[in-house]
Design an enzyme around this catalytic site. Structure first.
Site, PDB file in Angstrom:
ATOM      1  N   THR A 145       2.134 -14.943 -17.781  1.00 53.29           N
ATOM      2  CA  THR A 145       1.367 -13.768 -17.301  1.00 53.29           C
ATOM      3  C   THR A 145       0.145 -14.659 -16.542  1.00 53.29           C
ATOM      4  OG1 THR A 145      -0.088 -13.162 -19.165  1.00 53.29           O
ATOM      5  CG2 THR A 145       2.166 -12.017 -19.148  1.00 53.29           C
ATOM      6  N   GLY A 146      -0.096 -13.855 -15.507  1.00 57.29           N
ATOM      7  CA  GLY A 146      -1.333 -14.613 -14.614  1.00 57.29           C
ATOM      8  C   GLY A 146      -1.306 -15.889 -14.061  1.00 57.29           C
TER       9      GLY A 146
ATOM     10  N   GLY B 119      -5.195 -20.265 -10.879  1.00 64.08           N
ATOM     11  CA  GLY B 119      -5.903 -20.696 -12.008  1.00 64.08           C
ATOM     12  C   GLY B 119      -5.011 -21.615 -13.000  1.00 64.08           C
TER      13      GLY B 119
ATOM     14  N   TYR C 190     -15.820  -8.978 -22.376  1.00 66.85           N
ATOM     15  CA  TYR C 190     -14.753  -9.981 -22.461  1.00 66.85           C
ATOM     16  C   TYR C 190     -14.729 -10.855 -23.912  1.00 66.85           C
ATOM     17  CZ  TYR C 190     -13.077 -14.622 -21.137  1.00 66.85           C
ATOM     18  OH  TYR C 190     -12.404 -15.928 -20.721  1.00 66.85           O
TER      19      TYR C 190
END
Ligand SMILES: NC(=O)c1ccc[n+]([C@@H]2O[C@H](COP(=O)([O-])OP(=O)(O)OC[C@H]3O[C@@H](n4cnc5c(N)ncnc54)[C@H](OP(=O)(O)O)[C@@H]3O)[C@@H](O)[C@H]2O)c1
Length: 273
Positions: A12-13, A17, A167
């Site tokens: 995922t993602g 990055g 976060y």
């Protein structure tokens, strides 16, 4: 050219990055990679790069800020593959910076808790039957060194909000979940571990509000170790700081806190009414 190893990974993602680098490396290593993110253009670029190196990949689009989308993603994965040897819960959003305002997910939950933690919790639970078909298999949760104990009287941070707190609690929640799921899956052939990949890597998340001090390569090395290293075969329920096993915030080792989080998460995701 990548020689297929018969294994499939969902990252995922992986449109940006460290996830993008890990997806590319897995592709080079012969994995079939399910590349995930919100942005189709960047997703197809990652797929193209993997295919150009002789690997196999496809892009699955889903916005993890809506639990309905997480469920749809799980269904798409089930249609795309009959095995899942690696689930890498990596997608995440940063602190939003010092001026960041509290935001909510499509389901009305605090956004960082929803995207960074709850989406991965639901996705892992929905995909467990598929992962179980592929043992020995691994689940890796990309957490962080930035951790803050969850205040169970205000999990959605309706008071004293700060993006840093949001976060950090979401990242610690991933660690509580890792330890909990590892215990549940003991003896099943599925291991579950989590890590802080590296500090302030040179990624979009960091560049938005700070100055990078480490490379994406460094973080990708650490994630690859948890995802693929034979050294970690059978090891489960662990937290790593980079490539080294480490201790997380004390709340991670509080069985009552883990149970509280599990009960809450089952309710919030609708897995248990
Ligand atoms: N960077 C660091 O130094 C650092 C340190 C510790 C931990 N981490 C953790 O490492 C992981 C990756 O971070 P990164 O630095 O590589 O960040 P990044 O470059 O900003 O990439 C984040 C990825 O997550 C995806 N994403 C974000 N929100 C999403 C949503 N609502 N639905 C679906 N996908 C979403 C993004 O997809 P889009 O392309 O759609 O935006 C992108 O692919 C995160 O979990 C982060 O907390 C990073």
């Amino acid at each position: 050219m990548a020689k297929p190893n018969g294994k499939t990974a969902l990252v995922t993602g992986s449109t940006d990055g460290v996830g993008r680098m890990v997806a590319t490396r897995l592709g080079e290593g012969g994995w079939r990679v399910l590349v995930h993110g919100r942005d189709r253009t960047r997703g197809e670029e990652v797929v193209g790069k993997i295919k150009a190196a002789g690997g196999a990949a496809e892009f699955l689009q889903a916005d993890l800020s809506a639990l309905g989308e997480v469920r749809r993603l799980a269904q798409t994965v089930e249609r795309a593959t009959d095995r899942l040897d690696l689930l890498l819960n990596n997608a995440g959003i940063g602190t939003g910076g010092p001026q960041g305002k509290r935001e909510e997910s499509a389901d009305g939950y605090e956004l960082r808790f929803a995207v960074n933690y709850l989406a991965g919790f639901l996705l892992a639970n929905l995909l467990l039957p598929l992962v179980k078909k592929s043992t020995p298999a691994r689940i890796v949760n990309v957490s962080s060194l930035g951790q803050q104990a969850i205040d169970f009287s205000d999990v959605m941070i309706t008071h004293d909000y700060s993006g840093m707190r949001a976060y950090r609690q979401s990242k610690l929640a991933q660690i509580l979940f890792t330890i909990d799921l590892a215990a549940e899956l003991k003896g099943s052939g599925i291991t579950v571990n989590c890590l802080h990949p590296a500090t302030f890597m040179d990624t979009t998340m960091v560049r938005q509000f700070g100055t990078p001090i480490s490379t994406v390569e460094e973080g990708a090395d650490a994630i690859m170790k948890l995802a693929t290293s034979p050294e970690l075969e059978g090891e489960s329920g662990l937290y790593f700081n980079g490539r080294r096993e480490a201790k997380a915030d004390p709340q991670a080792y509080d069985a009552k806190a883990r149970e509280r989080l599990r009960t809450l998460s089952l309710q919030l995701t609708g897995l248990q009414k």
